[in-house]
Design a protein around this motif. Structure first.
Motif, short mmCIF file in Angstrom:
data_model
loop_
_atom_site.label_atom_id
_atom_site.label_comp_id
_atom_site.label_asym_id
_atom_site.label_seq_id
_atom_site.Cartn_x
_atom_site.Cartn_y
_atom_site.Cartn_z
N ALA A 1 0.83 -1.21 0.00
CA ALA A 1 0.00 0.00 0.00
C ALA A 1 0.86 1.26 0.00
CB ALA A 1 -0.94 0.00 1.21
N THR B 1 1.30 4.15 -2.95
CA THR B 1 0.89 5.53 -2.67
C THR B 1 2.05 6.51 -2.81
OG1 THR B 1 -0.62 4.49 -1.09
CG2 THR B 1 -0.56 6.87 -1.11
N VAL C 1 3.03 8.74 -6.26
CA VAL C 1 2.57 10.07 -6.62
C VAL C 1 3.65 11.13 -6.42
CG1 VAL C 1 1.65 10.78 -4.36
CG2 VAL C 1 0.56 11.61 -6.45
N TYR D 1 2.87 6.23 -13.78
CA TYR D 1 2.12 6.11 -12.53
C TYR D 1 1.07 5.01 -12.64
CZ TYR D 1 -1.20 7.38 -8.82
OH TYR D 1 -2.04 7.35 -7.75
N PHE E 1 1.20 1.59 -10.52
CA PHE E 1 0.14 1.42 -9.52
C PHE E 1 -0.66 0.16 -9.80
CE2 PHE E 1 -3.56 2.06 -6.97
CZ PHE E 1 -3.17 2.88 -5.94
N LEU E 2 -1.06 -0.02 -11.07
CA LEU E 2 -1.82 -1.22 -11.43
C LEU E 2 -1.02 -2.48 -11.15
CD1 LEU E 2 -3.68 -0.53 -14.79
CD2 LEU E 2 -4.63 -0.75 -12.49
N MET F 1 -2.84 -8.51 -5.20
CA MET F 1 -3.94 -9.47 -5.31
C MET F 1 -3.40 -10.90 -5.39
SD MET F 1 -6.59 -7.70 -8.03
CE MET F 1 -7.28 -9.29 -8.56
N SER G 1 -7.18 -1.14 1.16
CA SER G 1 -7.88 0.13 0.92
C SER G 1 -7.64 1.11 2.07
CB SER G 1 -9.38 -0.12 0.75
OG SER G 1 -9.61 -1.04 -0.29
N VAL H 1 -4.17 2.62 1.72
CA VAL H 1 -4.02 3.66 0.70
C VAL H 1 -4.72 4.95 1.12
CG1 VAL H 1 -4.56 4.29 -1.69
CG2 VAL H 1 -3.64 2.02 -1.18
N ARG I 1 -13.00 -10.87 -8.76
CA ARG I 1 -11.82 -10.34 -9.43
C ARG I 1 -12.08 -8.97 -10.05
NH1 ARG I 1 -9.82 -12.89 -14.51
NH2 ARG I 1 -11.62 -14.24 -14.18
N LEU J 1 -12.21 -6.29 -7.38
CA LEU J 1 -10.89 -5.94 -6.88
C LEU J 1 -10.19 -5.00 -7.86
CD1 LEU J 1 -9.60 -9.37 -5.50
CD2 LEU J 1 -10.23 -7.36 -4.17
N PHE J 2 -10.39 -5.26 -9.16
CA PHE J 2 -9.74 -4.43 -10.18
C PHE J 2 -10.32 -3.01 -10.17
CE2 PHE J 2 -8.72 -3.09 -14.55
CZ PHE J 2 -7.36 -3.35 -14.53
N ILE K 1 -8.96 -1.18 -7.27
CA ILE K 1 -7.59 -0.69 -7.49
C ILE K 1 -7.61 0.60 -8.31
CG2 ILE K 1 -5.42 -1.19 -8.70
CD1 ILE K 1 -5.72 -4.11 -7.76
N LEU K 2 -8.49 0.68 -9.32
CA LEU K 2 -8.60 1.91 -10.10
C LEU K 2 -9.08 3.07 -9.23
CD1 LEU K 2 -10.17 0.66 -13.46
CD2 LEU K 2 -7.81 1.32 -13.02
N LEU L 1 -8.62 3.36 -5.98
CA LEU L 1 -7.50 3.72 -5.10
C LEU L 1 -6.43 4.49 -5.87
CD1 LEU L 1 -7.13 0.43 -3.01
CD2 LEU L 1 -8.24 2.57 -2.33
N LEU L 2 -6.28 4.17 -7.16
CA LEU L 2 -5.31 4.89 -8.01
C LEU L 2 -5.65 6.38 -8.04
CD1 LEU L 2 -4.10 3.58 -11.45
CD2 LEU L 2 -4.80 5.94 -11.23
N THR L 3 -6.93 6.72 -8.10
CA THR L 3 -7.28 8.15 -8.12
C THR L 3 -7.15 8.78 -6.74
OG1 THR L 3 -9.65 7.70 -7.83
CG2 THR L 3 -8.86 7.88 -10.07
N ALA M 1 -4.96 7.89 -4.46
CA ALA M 1 -3.52 8.03 -4.21
C ALA M 1 -2.90 9.14 -5.05
CB ALA M 1 -2.80 6.70 -4.50
N PHE M 2 -3.60 9.53 -6.13
CA PHE M 2 -3.11 10.59 -7.01
C PHE M 2 -3.38 11.98 -6.43
CE2 PHE M 2 -3.85 13.34 -10.83
CZ PHE M 2 -2.57 13.31 -11.33
N ARG N 1 -12.60 -0.50 12.08
CA ARG N 1 -11.88 0.20 11.01
C ARG N 1 -11.57 1.64 11.38
NH1 ARG N 1 -13.96 -1.05 5.12
NH2 ARG N 1 -11.99 -0.05 4.64
#
Lengths: 196, 196, 196, 196
Positions: free
Chosen positions: A17, A21, A24, A49, A53-54, A61, B12, B15, B75, B78-79, B82-83, B85-87, B89-90, C7
């Motif tokens: 994680a 992170t 960035v 990035y 990240f992906l 996973m 999650s 991140v 699956r 989860l994907f 991740i997308l 979390l990508l935003t 983390a950005f 959490r």
């Protein structure tokens, strides 16, 4: 000593994680009236990035899935896992190299360093899995042989694929990064690992 | 494969917490006798920090709440996660852009980049929710229909609100940031999500 | 909605741990033959680092303890907690200001910003506690009144103590930082909170 | 107050994982056509990164193991643990000093700072253990005496070994870093701790 996998997972989750992170921090843009143009010209940064990240997300996973097949860990396994995390945690640096050098003079060296990191990561992940799987050393009793073979099919091509990316980086750094992105976006999530 | 939601939550949470805490790295001030004045002139940094931190915190609350309605993941989920979390983390990058450029020449570009990130985040959150909710695909058996409709009411306006902020950013970058702050401080915590 | 505290704790633990660990980024030293001398002259950085790290660590201990007295959370409590974490996560910036400016021209402004952050943090922690404790709103059934009064005795002086540090910072920035260190090293760990 | 060890572990795991992952921020390389050469010349950075990452990883393993022998914690133990984490979280700074100064003018000062940090860390780890172990103060009832003696054998040489590294740093900074690496790669994982 045969510790369970609980804090093993906690430490690994943490490194995954945080490494994702920290990516960035590669971004920077000088303040000023040309900021809009500059933000558009940062496309290598966005590409690098998203790719890193992906990839981290999906390797997390896979790591999760394979840890769930284990019944215990041992000292050697913890050590191999630390080496694997060492390469994951290193990824923000080659990602930054690609972000700063793609379409610049240093793009070949940057793409080679990026690909080499992924080769090392895939190799360590394969060693990690091979150690746990050999004679079902650390495998939980309830794990089926077919589940193990599914992981084999997913992990074996990794080194080869990233090795190919490394070769491509000599000819076209941009293509190498795009292939790495495609592996994360298309191959990894649909890997044999989950096709059961 | 239908993994549970435990490590999904752990990654999650990690991140979200790291992205929120990295926001502080946007701040910088040159040492010297004018430090007091400089700290007061950093108000765009304080505004951007509070806006992004609150937004991340409240999106984390909402993410938590909706994950608690799920009974399993798959699956694809989860994907998508991740997308999303990508935003998240950005976010430290556009936050820094706003901090450095508000009331400067690059303020429009900075505010547009900031708003665009929120639009993307809200859109991905909506896709995330839509995927889980469609035909109760990943919803736990015990979750009531009214709980699902409450989330619908809370998530649907997100893209529209941040889309409006994007438009406002063309005319007044400062107003765009203040509206984003107001959404985090007043709208999100009182969202329909929790009004049951 | 009355979510549990699991959490809530995970997100809070994350922000505390990350904020504490990011403090190290304040340090920098130019390479060269004078490195030894330079490392000795960095003493304000060491003092600021130890002060902030200890304070975060001990506030984390106190936060832990008080969360263990709660039986549930609500939306308002989560929001107040996010505001508290916002000030914790901000601490690396004023810590860096103190590290860079102590015994320099900007030392008064730096020490005032540092003390002001602690005042805000103590005030939010008091609000946090007051909200949970009022009419035992969020307190677990099994929690004794004497345990609540012990927390009152520990939290009430916080704002006053850091307010005093703020006043001291006008006259002697160094003394203000040293008193903040002493509070973390001597007062907080022995606070009434634990004297039961 | 005798809190359990759950959140004690969570906070510690967080600091270990974050400190290890922040190490990557030491790396930097100027963009340009000489990037390939520059990446090769960064070998002190790779050495320092691997040394610090491995050491943190293995100290985390040892920390884990010893916490598993405890049955409870107390206020003093939490405070000693925060001091130990303070030195772990500090490690990215001396690591960066070594990375930037090895084979340069400041290499002796950098290696001394690096070794001194490890001496402090080992000493605090010994105090940490000594406090918990004295009269089995915090030891779980089910923990055998031989398990305690195994930890004694592993922890006692730590201060001595890193003290020796400190002395070596006066004569050869490079040798000091290499010995530190060797301790992490060969001694620590095979330490008496696990040889039962």
């Amino acid at each position: 000593m045969e510790p369970g996998t609980a804090r093993f997972e906690a430490f690994s989750d943490g490194v995954f994680a945080i490494a994702a992170t920290l990516l960035v921090l590669e971004f920077s843009a000088a303040p000023g009236s040309d900021l809009g143009t500059e933000l558009l010209q940062l496309w290598p940064s966005y590409l690098a990035y998203a790719t890193s990240f992906l990839t981290i997300g999906i390797i997390w996973m896979n790591h999760n899935h394979t840890v769930s097949l284990l019944g215990r860990t041992d000292r050697t396994m913890l050590f191999i896992n630390i080496l694997l995390l060492l390469t994951i945690a290193f990824l923000p640096f080659p990602t930054k190299l690609v972000a700063q050098n793609l379409k610049g003079d240093g793009e070949q060296a940057a793409a080679l360093a990026y690909a080499a990191t992924f080769v090392l990561m895939a190799a360590l992940h394969l060693i990690w899995w091979g150690y746990a799987r050999k004679d079902r050393r650390l495998i939980a009793n309830g794990t089926s042989e077919s589940a193990l073979r599914a992981v084999d099919r997913a992990y074996l091509p990794g080194v080869l694929m990233y090795g190919t990316v490394f070769v491509v980086a000599f000819f076209s750094p941009l293509a190498a990064v795009i292939i790495t992105f495609a592996i994360a976006a298309f191959y990894l999530p649909s890997a044999a690992l989950f096709d059961r």
